[in-house]
Design a protein around this motif. Structure first.
Motif, mmCIF file in Angstrom:
data_model
loop_
_atom_site.group_PDB
_atom_site.id
_atom_site.type_symbol
_atom_site.label_atom_id
_atom_site.label_comp_id
_atom_site.label_asym_id
_atom_site.label_seq_id
_atom_site.Cartn_x
_atom_site.Cartn_y
_atom_site.Cartn_z
ATOM 1 N N ARG A 160 14.601 -2.807 4.815
ATOM 2 C CA ARG A 160 13.602 -2.418 3.800
ATOM 3 C C ARG A 160 13.811 -0.955 3.404
ATOM 4 O O ARG A 160 13.945 -0.084 4.267
ATOM 5 C CB ARG A 160 12.192 -2.597 4.346
ATOM 6 C CG ARG A 160 11.124 -1.998 3.441
ATOM 7 C CD ARG A 160 9.752 -2.270 3.982
ATOM 8 N NE ARG A 160 8.757 -1.449 3.295
ATOM 9 C CZ ARG A 160 7.515 -1.802 3.056
ATOM 10 N NH1 ARG A 160 7.096 -2.976 3.461
ATOM 11 N NH2 ARG A 160 6.676 -0.992 2.431
ATOM 12 N N VAL A 161 13.823 -0.687 2.067
ATOM 13 C CA VAL A 161 13.970 0.678 1.566
ATOM 14 C C VAL A 161 12.912 0.924 0.488
ATOM 15 O O VAL A 161 12.624 0.050 -0.327
ATOM 16 C CB VAL A 161 15.375 0.936 0.987
ATOM 17 C CG1 VAL A 161 16.436 0.814 2.058
ATOM 18 C CG2 VAL A 161 15.669 -0.018 -0.175
ATOM 19 N N SER A 162 12.306 2.103 0.523
ATOM 20 C CA SER A 162 11.359 2.491 -0.519
ATOM 21 C C SER A 162 12.125 2.947 -1.757
ATOM 22 O O SER A 162 13.151 3.625 -1.644
ATOM 23 C CB SER A 162 10.453 3.624 -0.024
ATOM 24 O OG SER A 162 9.678 3.184 1.070
ATOM 25 N N VAL A 163 11.649 2.592 -2.925
ATOM 26 C CA VAL A 163 12.326 2.935 -4.176
ATOM 27 C C VAL A 163 11.328 3.519 -5.154
ATOM 28 O O VAL A 163 10.114 3.347 -5.018
ATOM 29 C CB VAL A 163 13.016 1.701 -4.806
ATOM 30 C CG1 VAL A 163 14.118 1.173 -3.918
ATOM 31 C CG2 VAL A 163 11.989 0.616 -5.113
ATOM 32 N N ARG A 164 11.869 4.212 -6.148
ATOM 33 C CA ARG A 164 11.072 4.742 -7.258
ATOM 34 C C ARG A 164 11.605 4.118 -8.526
ATOM 35 O O ARG A 164 12.818 4.158 -8.779
ATOM 36 C CB ARG A 164 11.170 6.259 -7.316
ATOM 37 C CG ARG A 164 10.174 6.900 -8.279
ATOM 38 C CD ARG A 164 10.015 8.394 -7.984
ATOM 39 N NE ARG A 164 11.281 9.098 -8.155
ATOM 40 C CZ ARG A 164 11.637 9.713 -9.274
ATOM 41 N NH1 ARG A 164 10.830 9.681 -10.336
ATOM 42 N NH2 ARG A 164 12.778 10.346 -9.349
ATOM 43 N N THR A 165 10.724 3.524 -9.329
ATOM 44 C CA THR A 165 11.136 2.781 -10.514
ATOM 45 C C THR A 165 10.849 3.568 -11.785
ATOM 46 O O THR A 165 10.058 4.511 -11.789
ATOM 47 C CB THR A 165 10.411 1.426 -10.578
ATOM 48 O OG1 THR A 165 9.000 1.650 -10.654
ATOM 49 C CG2 THR A 165 10.713 0.595 -9.337
ATOM 50 N N GLY A 166 11.515 3.136 -12.866
ATOM 51 C CA GLY A 166 11.335 3.769 -14.169
ATOM 52 C C GLY A 166 11.054 2.742 -15.245
ATOM 53 O O GLY A 166 10.131 1.930 -15.139
ATOM 54 N N ALA A 195 0.807 -1.215 0.000
ATOM 55 C CA ALA A 195 0.000 0.000 0.000
ATOM 56 C C ALA A 195 0.839 1.264 0.000
ATOM 57 O O ALA A 195 0.379 2.328 -0.420
ATOM 58 C CB ALA A 195 -0.936 -0.004 1.211
ATOM 59 N N ASP A 196 2.094 1.172 0.462
ATOM 60 C CA ASP A 196 2.969 2.344 0.514
ATOM 61 C C ASP A 196 3.750 2.549 -0.765
ATOM 62 O O ASP A 196 4.500 3.514 -0.888
ATOM 63 C CB ASP A 196 3.937 2.227 1.696
ATOM 64 C CG ASP A 196 3.203 2.243 3.034
ATOM 65 O OD1 ASP A 196 2.163 2.916 3.105
ATOM 66 O OD2 ASP A 196 3.659 1.567 3.967
ATOM 67 N N GLY A 197 3.631 1.619 -1.715
ATOM 68 C CA GLY A 197 4.341 1.756 -2.973
ATOM 69 C C GLY A 197 5.405 0.689 -3.160
ATOM 70 O O GLY A 197 5.366 -0.388 -2.529
#
Length: 359
Positions: free
Chosen positions: A312-318, A296-298
Protein backbone atom coordinates in the motif's frame (compact mmCIF):
# COMPACT_ATOMS: atom_id res chain seq x y z
CA UNK A 1 -16.91 -73.18 5.76
CA UNK A 2 -14.45 -71.03 3.85
CA UNK A 3 -14.17 -67.17 4.46
CA UNK A 4 -12.97 -64.92 1.57
CA UNK A 5 -11.25 -61.53 2.06
CA UNK A 6 -12.81 -58.54 0.28
CA UNK A 7 -10.59 -56.45 -2.06
CA UNK A 8 -11.74 -53.15 -0.41
CA UNK A 9 -9.77 -53.90 2.70
CA UNK A 10 -6.54 -53.78 0.69
CA UNK A 11 -7.47 -50.50 -1.08
CA UNK A 12 -8.27 -48.50 2.10
CA UNK A 13 -4.66 -47.58 3.09
CA UNK A 14 -3.92 -46.43 -0.44
CA UNK A 15 -6.98 -44.11 -0.39
CA UNK A 16 -5.93 -42.55 2.90
CA UNK A 17 -2.45 -41.97 1.50
CA UNK A 18 -3.85 -40.06 -1.48
CA UNK A 19 -6.02 -37.88 0.79
CA UNK A 20 -3.03 -37.01 2.93
CA UNK A 21 -1.06 -35.84 -0.11
CA UNK A 22 -3.62 -33.04 -0.70
CA UNK A 23 -3.21 -31.46 2.75
CA UNK A 24 -0.55 -29.29 4.32
CA UNK A 25 1.65 -30.19 7.19
CA UNK A 26 -1.09 -29.12 9.65
CA UNK A 27 -3.65 -31.23 7.88
CA UNK A 28 -5.64 -28.23 6.45
CA UNK A 29 -5.90 -27.55 2.73
CA UNK A 30 -4.10 -24.26 1.78
CA UNK A 31 -6.45 -21.85 -0.11
CA UNK A 32 -5.26 -20.38 -3.42
CA UNK A 33 -4.22 -16.65 -3.44
CA UNK A 34 -7.00 -14.18 -4.35
CA UNK A 35 -7.36 -13.15 -7.95
CA UNK A 36 -7.16 -9.46 -8.83
CA UNK A 37 -7.11 -7.31 -11.93
CA UNK A 38 -4.25 -4.86 -12.36
CA UNK A 39 -3.32 -1.91 -14.57
CA UNK A 40 -0.04 -0.24 -15.43
CA UNK A 41 0.77 3.25 -14.20
CA UNK A 42 2.17 5.06 -17.22
CA UNK A 43 2.65 8.38 -18.95
CA UNK A 44 -0.29 9.35 -21.12
CA UNK A 45 -2.08 12.44 -22.43
CA UNK A 46 -5.03 13.81 -20.50
CA UNK A 47 -7.53 16.21 -22.04
CA UNK A 48 -8.68 18.62 -19.36
CA UNK A 49 -10.12 16.44 -16.66
CA UNK A 50 -10.43 19.02 -13.89
CA UNK A 51 -13.91 20.11 -12.89
CA UNK A 52 -15.17 22.51 -10.23
CA UNK A 53 -18.50 23.94 -9.19
CA UNK A 54 -19.69 27.18 -7.64
CA UNK A 55 -22.12 30.06 -7.88
CA UNK A 56 -22.63 32.64 -10.60
CA UNK A 57 -21.80 36.15 -9.39
CA UNK A 58 -21.57 39.60 -11.02
CA UNK A 59 -18.03 40.53 -11.99
CA UNK A 60 -18.64 43.93 -10.42
CA UNK A 61 -21.72 44.68 -8.35
CA UNK A 62 -22.62 48.38 -8.13
CA UNK A 63 -24.78 49.65 -5.27
CA UNK A 64 -26.84 52.77 -6.00
CA UNK A 65 -27.94 54.82 -2.99
CA UNK A 66 -29.36 58.37 -2.63
CA UNK A 67 -26.95 61.08 -1.54
CA UNK A 68 -29.57 63.02 0.40
CA UNK A 69 -31.72 61.98 3.33
CA UNK A 70 -35.26 62.95 4.28
CA UNK A 71 -36.75 63.35 0.80
CA UNK A 72 -39.71 61.24 -0.23
CA UNK A 73 -39.28 58.88 -3.20
CA UNK A 74 -41.64 60.28 -5.82
CA UNK A 75 -41.11 57.87 -8.73
CA UNK A 76 -39.31 54.62 -9.50
CA UNK A 77 -38.60 54.24 -13.20
CA UNK A 78 -36.97 50.79 -13.55
CA UNK A 79 -37.71 47.27 -12.39
CA UNK A 80 -35.53 44.33 -11.47
CA UNK A 81 -33.83 42.61 -14.45
CA UNK A 82 -34.00 45.81 -16.53
CA UNK A 83 -31.00 46.81 -18.67
CA UNK A 84 -29.97 50.38 -17.98
CA UNK A 85 -27.41 52.75 -19.45
CA UNK A 86 -24.86 54.90 -17.69
CA UNK A 87 -26.59 58.06 -16.48
CA UNK A 88 -30.09 56.67 -16.93
CA UNK A 89 -32.66 57.89 -14.37
CA UNK A 90 -33.62 55.15 -11.93
CA UNK A 91 -35.72 57.06 -9.42
CA UNK A 92 -36.78 60.64 -8.61
CA UNK A 93 -37.06 62.14 -5.12
CA UNK A 94 -39.66 64.79 -4.29
CA UNK A 95 -38.10 68.29 -4.43
CA UNK A 96 -41.11 70.28 -3.16
CA UNK A 97 -39.38 71.46 0.03
CA UNK A 98 -36.17 72.20 -1.82
CA UNK A 99 -37.86 74.38 -4.46
CA UNK A 100 -39.00 76.93 -1.86
CA UNK A 101 -35.46 77.15 -0.48
CA UNK A 102 -34.14 77.69 -4.00
CA UNK A 103 -36.62 80.54 -4.61
CA UNK A 104 -35.56 82.18 -1.36
CA UNK A 105 -31.86 81.84 -2.23
CA UNK A 106 -32.45 83.42 -5.63
CA UNK A 107 -34.19 86.39 -4.00
CA UNK A 108 -31.31 86.84 -1.57
CA UNK A 109 -28.83 86.71 -4.44
CA UNK A 110 -30.76 89.45 -6.26
CA UNK A 111 -30.69 91.62 -3.15
CA UNK A 112 -26.97 91.17 -2.72
CA UNK A 113 -26.37 91.96 -6.37
CA UNK A 114 -28.30 95.26 -6.01
CA UNK A 115 -26.37 96.16 -2.86
CA UNK A 116 -23.10 95.38 -4.60
CA UNK A 117 -24.02 97.53 -7.59
CA UNK A 118 -24.83 100.47 -5.32
CA UNK A 119 -21.60 100.07 -3.33
CA UNK A 120 -19.59 99.76 -6.54
CA UNK A 121 -21.04 103.01 -7.92
CA UNK A 122 -20.31 104.87 -4.67
CA UNK A 123 -16.75 103.58 -4.67
CA UNK A 124 -16.42 104.74 -8.26
CA UNK A 125 -17.33 108.32 -7.35
CA UNK A 126 -14.29 108.69 -5.09
CA UNK A 127 -11.87 107.30 -7.60
CA UNK A 128 -8.92 109.71 -7.97
CA UNK A 129 -9.84 111.82 -4.92
CA UNK A 130 -7.11 110.47 -2.67
CA UNK A 131 -5.17 113.21 -0.83
CA UNK A 132 -7.07 116.06 -2.53
CA UNK A 133 -9.00 117.23 0.54
CA UNK A 134 -12.46 116.77 -0.99
CA UNK A 135 -13.20 113.76 1.30
CA UNK A 136 -11.27 112.36 4.17
CA UNK A 137 -9.13 109.36 3.36
CA UNK A 138 -11.15 107.37 5.88
CA UNK A 139 -14.40 108.04 4.02
CA UNK A 140 -12.82 107.06 0.73
CA UNK A 141 -11.51 103.80 2.20
CA UNK A 142 -14.89 102.99 3.73
CA UNK A 143 -16.62 103.21 0.33
CA UNK A 144 -14.06 100.96 -1.27
CA UNK A 145 -14.31 98.43 1.56
CA UNK A 146 -18.12 98.49 1.35
CA UNK A 147 -17.91 97.68 -2.37
CA UNK A 148 -15.63 94.70 -1.76
CA UNK A 149 -17.83 93.50 1.10
CA UNK A 150 -20.93 93.70 -1.10
CA UNK A 151 -19.11 91.78 -3.82
CA UNK A 152 -18.21 89.06 -1.30
CA UNK A 153 -21.83 88.87 -0.12
CA UNK A 154 -22.89 88.28 -3.73
CA UNK A 155 -20.43 85.39 -3.89
CA UNK A 156 -21.81 83.86 -0.68
CA UNK A 157 -25.42 84.14 -1.91
CA UNK A 158 -24.46 82.60 -5.25
CA UNK A 159 -22.67 79.69 -3.50
CA UNK A 160 -25.73 79.05 -1.35
CA UNK A 161 -27.93 78.96 -4.43
CA UNK A 162 -25.52 76.64 -6.24
CA UNK A 163 -25.54 74.29 -3.24
CA UNK A 164 -29.33 74.08 -3.31
CA UNK A 165 -29.36 73.55 -7.09
CA UNK A 166 -26.80 70.77 -6.69
CA UNK A 167 -29.00 69.16 -4.06
CA UNK A 168 -31.93 69.40 -6.45
CA UNK A 169 -29.97 67.62 -9.15
CA UNK A 170 -28.98 64.93 -6.64
CA UNK A 171 -32.67 64.21 -6.07
CA UNK A 172 -32.57 62.45 -9.43
CA UNK A 173 -31.01 59.01 -8.81
CA UNK A 174 -29.05 57.92 -11.88
CA UNK A 175 -27.20 54.74 -12.74
CA UNK A 176 -23.43 55.27 -12.55
CA UNK A 177 -22.78 52.39 -14.97
CA UNK A 178 -24.46 50.47 -17.75
CA UNK A 179 -25.68 47.04 -16.78
CA UNK A 180 -28.48 44.89 -15.47
CA UNK A 181 -30.60 45.69 -12.42
CA UNK A 182 -30.21 42.76 -10.04
CA UNK A 183 -32.23 44.15 -7.17
CA UNK A 184 -34.64 47.03 -6.57
CA UNK A 185 -35.56 48.02 -3.03
CA UNK A 186 -36.83 51.55 -3.77
CA UNK A 187 -40.56 52.08 -3.17
CA UNK A 188 -42.54 55.24 -3.93
CA UNK A 189 -43.53 57.17 -0.83
CA UNK A 190 -40.68 56.01 1.37
CA UNK A 191 -38.26 58.64 2.69
CA UNK A 192 -34.74 58.52 1.37
CA UNK A 193 -31.78 57.74 3.64
CA UNK A 194 -28.19 58.40 2.70
CA UNK A 195 -26.33 55.13 2.31
CA UNK A 196 -29.45 52.97 1.96
CA UNK A 197 -29.11 50.96 -1.25
CA UNK A 198 -32.03 51.43 -3.62
CA UNK A 199 -30.69 49.46 -6.60
CA UNK A 200 -28.00 46.85 -7.22
CA UNK A 201 -26.58 46.68 -10.76
CA UNK A 202 -24.27 44.20 -12.47
CA UNK A 203 -21.83 46.40 -14.37
CA UNK A 204 -22.00 45.80 -18.14
CA UNK A 205 -24.23 42.78 -17.37
CA UNK A 206 -21.08 40.70 -16.80
CA UNK A 207 -21.60 37.51 -14.79
CA UNK A 208 -18.88 34.97 -14.01
CA UNK A 209 -18.52 31.68 -12.18
CA UNK A 210 -16.88 31.70 -8.76
CA UNK A 211 -15.68 28.09 -8.72
CA UNK A 212 -14.18 26.24 -5.75
CA UNK A 213 -11.01 24.36 -6.72
CA UNK A 214 -9.01 21.89 -4.67
CA UNK A 215 -5.61 23.12 -3.50
CA UNK A 216 -3.77 20.34 -5.36
CA UNK A 217 -5.46 21.31 -8.63
CA UNK A 218 -4.71 25.03 -8.47
CA UNK A 219 -1.23 24.48 -9.84
CA UNK A 220 -2.68 23.00 -13.03
CA UNK A 221 -4.65 26.16 -13.86
CA UNK A 222 -3.47 29.41 -15.41
CA UNK A 223 -5.04 32.74 -16.33
CA UNK A 224 -6.66 32.44 -19.74
CA UNK A 225 -7.28 28.67 -19.61
CA UNK A 226 -10.48 27.71 -21.46
CA UNK A 227 -13.40 26.22 -19.55
CA UNK A 228 -16.84 24.88 -20.39
CA UNK A 229 -19.48 25.97 -17.86
CA UNK A 230 -22.63 23.89 -17.49
CA UNK A 231 -25.65 25.70 -16.03
CA UNK A 232 -28.38 24.15 -13.92
CA UNK A 233 -30.59 24.11 -17.02
CA UNK A 234 -28.02 21.98 -18.86
CA UNK A 235 -26.94 24.80 -21.18
CA UNK A 236 -23.19 25.00 -21.82
CA UNK A 237 -21.24 28.25 -22.18
CA UNK A 238 -17.58 28.66 -23.08
CA UNK A 239 -15.48 30.83 -20.78
CA UNK A 240 -11.92 31.49 -19.66
CA UNK A 241 -10.16 31.67 -16.32
CA UNK A 242 -9.95 35.38 -15.40
CA UNK A 243 -8.64 35.23 -11.87
CA UNK A 244 -7.08 32.66 -9.52
CA UNK A 245 -7.47 32.88 -5.76
CA UNK A 246 -4.47 34.03 -3.74
CA UNK A 247 -5.32 31.97 -0.66
CA UNK A 248 -6.68 28.59 0.41
CA UNK A 249 -9.49 28.30 2.93
CA UNK A 250 -7.99 26.74 6.06
CA UNK A 251 -11.22 24.87 6.84
CA UNK A 252 -12.24 23.48 3.45
CA UNK A 253 -8.82 23.30 1.78
CA UNK A 254 -10.31 24.92 -1.31
CA UNK A 255 -9.26 27.95 -3.31
CA UNK A 256 -11.23 29.86 -5.94
CA UNK A 257 -11.11 30.49 -9.65
CA UNK A 258 -13.13 33.19 -11.41
CA UNK A 259 -14.28 32.17 -14.89
CA UNK A 260 -15.27 35.02 -17.20
CA UNK A 261 -18.36 34.33 -19.31
CA UNK A 262 -19.94 36.15 -22.26
CA UNK A 263 -23.07 38.22 -21.72
CA UNK A 264 -26.08 35.93 -21.80
CA UNK A 265 -29.67 36.16 -20.51
CA UNK A 266 -29.27 32.62 -19.15
CA UNK A 267 -26.71 33.77 -16.57
CA UNK A 268 -28.40 34.73 -13.34
CA UNK A 269 -26.29 35.64 -10.30
CA UNK A 270 -26.76 33.23 -7.43
CA UNK A 271 -27.34 30.26 -9.71
CA UNK A 272 -25.31 27.04 -9.52
CA UNK A 273 -22.97 26.00 -12.33
CA UNK A 274 -20.15 23.54 -12.95
CA UNK A 275 -16.98 24.14 -14.94
CA UNK A 276 -14.81 21.68 -16.84
CA UNK A 277 -11.35 23.05 -17.53
CA UNK A 278 -10.21 22.15 -21.03
CA UNK A 279 -6.44 21.96 -21.01
CA UNK A 280 -4.25 21.11 -23.98
CA UNK A 281 -3.20 17.45 -24.16
CA UNK A 282 -0.11 16.87 -22.02
CA UNK A 283 1.67 13.67 -21.00
CA UNK A 284 1.28 13.00 -17.27
CA UNK A 285 1.66 9.98 -15.02
CA UNK A 286 -1.83 8.47 -14.88
CA UNK A 287 -3.75 5.41 -13.76
CA UNK A 288 -7.37 4.28 -13.98
CA UNK A 289 -9.65 5.90 -11.40
CA UNK A 290 -10.54 2.44 -10.08
CA UNK A 291 -6.93 2.00 -8.99
CA UNK A 292 -7.16 4.87 -6.50
CA UNK A 293 -8.85 4.11 -3.17
CA UNK A 294 -9.73 6.42 -0.31
CA UNK A 295 -9.97 6.18 3.46
CA UNK A 296 -9.57 8.49 6.44
CA UNK A 297 -5.87 8.96 5.63
CA UNK A 298 -6.56 10.09 2.07
CA UNK A 299 -5.90 8.56 -1.36
CA UNK A 300 -3.85 5.38 -1.71
CA UNK A 301 -3.06 2.62 -4.22
CA UNK A 302 -2.32 -1.09 -3.86
CA UNK A 303 0.78 -1.90 -5.91
CA UNK A 304 2.26 -5.32 -6.72
CA UNK A 305 5.96 -6.13 -6.54
CA UNK A 306 7.77 -8.65 -8.74
CA UNK A 307 6.57 -11.49 -6.51
CA UNK A 308 2.93 -10.40 -6.84
CA UNK A 309 2.78 -9.23 -3.24
CA UNK A 310 0.63 -6.25 -2.23
CA UNK A 311 2.12 -2.99 -0.98
CA UNK A 312 0.00 0.00 0.00
CA UNK A 313 1.29 3.48 -0.97
CA UNK A 314 -0.24 6.90 -0.33
CA UNK A 315 -0.65 9.03 -3.46
CA UNK A 316 -1.60 12.57 -4.39
CA UNK A 317 -3.94 12.97 -7.36
CA UNK A 318 -4.57 15.76 -9.85
CA UNK A 319 -6.69 16.07 -12.97
CA UNK A 320 -9.24 13.47 -14.08
CA UNK A 321 -10.44 12.67 -17.57
CA UNK A 322 -12.07 9.76 -19.37
CA UNK A 323 -11.79 7.41 -16.39
CA UNK A 324 -8.13 8.25 -15.75
CA UNK A 325 -6.59 10.20 -12.89
CA UNK A 326 -3.28 12.04 -12.75
CA UNK A 327 -0.84 10.73 -10.13
CA UNK A 328 1.18 13.66 -8.81
CA UNK A 329 3.22 11.72 -6.24
CA UNK A 330 3.49 8.34 -4.52
CA UNK A 331 3.82 6.04 -7.53
CA UNK A 332 6.30 5.50 -10.37
CA UNK A 333 5.85 4.71 -14.06
CA UNK A 334 5.48 1.02 -14.84
CA UNK A 335 3.99 0.08 -11.48
CA UNK A 336 1.16 -2.42 -11.35
CA UNK A 337 -1.91 -1.17 -9.46
CA UNK A 338 -4.75 -3.36 -8.21
CA UNK A 339 -8.07 -2.46 -9.83
CA UNK A 340 -10.62 -4.92 -8.50
CA UNK A 341 -10.77 -7.59 -5.86
CA UNK A 342 -8.57 -5.62 -3.47
CA UNK A 343 -11.13 -4.73 -0.80
CA UNK A 344 -9.77 -7.29 1.69
CA UNK A 345 -6.10 -7.27 0.75
CA UNK A 346 -3.49 -6.57 3.40
CA UNK A 347 0.10 -5.43 3.22
CA UNK A 348 2.26 -8.32 2.00
CA UNK A 349 -0.57 -10.53 0.74
CA UNK A 350 0.28 -12.68 -2.26
CA UNK A 351 -2.18 -12.49 -5.17
CA UNK A 352 -2.54 -13.73 -8.68
CA UNK A 353 -3.70 -11.66 -11.63
CA UNK A 354 -6.82 -12.54 -13.51
CA UNK A 355 -6.41 -13.77 -17.10
CA UNK A 356 -6.36 -10.71 -19.28
CA UNK A 357 -6.16 -8.57 -16.14
CA UNK A 358 -2.69 -7.14 -16.93
CA UNK A 359 -2.67 -3.88 -18.90
Amino acid sequence: MTIKLRPIALALPFTLLLAACGRGEDGAKEPPPPTVTVARIEQRALEGGLSASGRLIPREEVAVAPELSGYRIARVLVEEDARVGAGQVLAVLDDTLLRSQIDQARAQLSQQQVAYEKARMEAGRVAGLDNQGVLSQEAIDQRRIAARSAQAAVGVAKAQLDDLLTRQRRLIVRSPVAGRVLQRSARPGEPSASGTVLFTIARDDLVELDAEVAEAAMGTLAIGDPAVVTLASGAKINGRVRLLGARVDNQTGLSRARIALPVSPDLRPGGFAQASFVKESTAVLAAPEKAVHYDADGAYMLLLDKGDRVHRVSVRTGRRAAGMVEILSGAKPGGRAVLGGGAFLLEGDRVRTAPGGRT
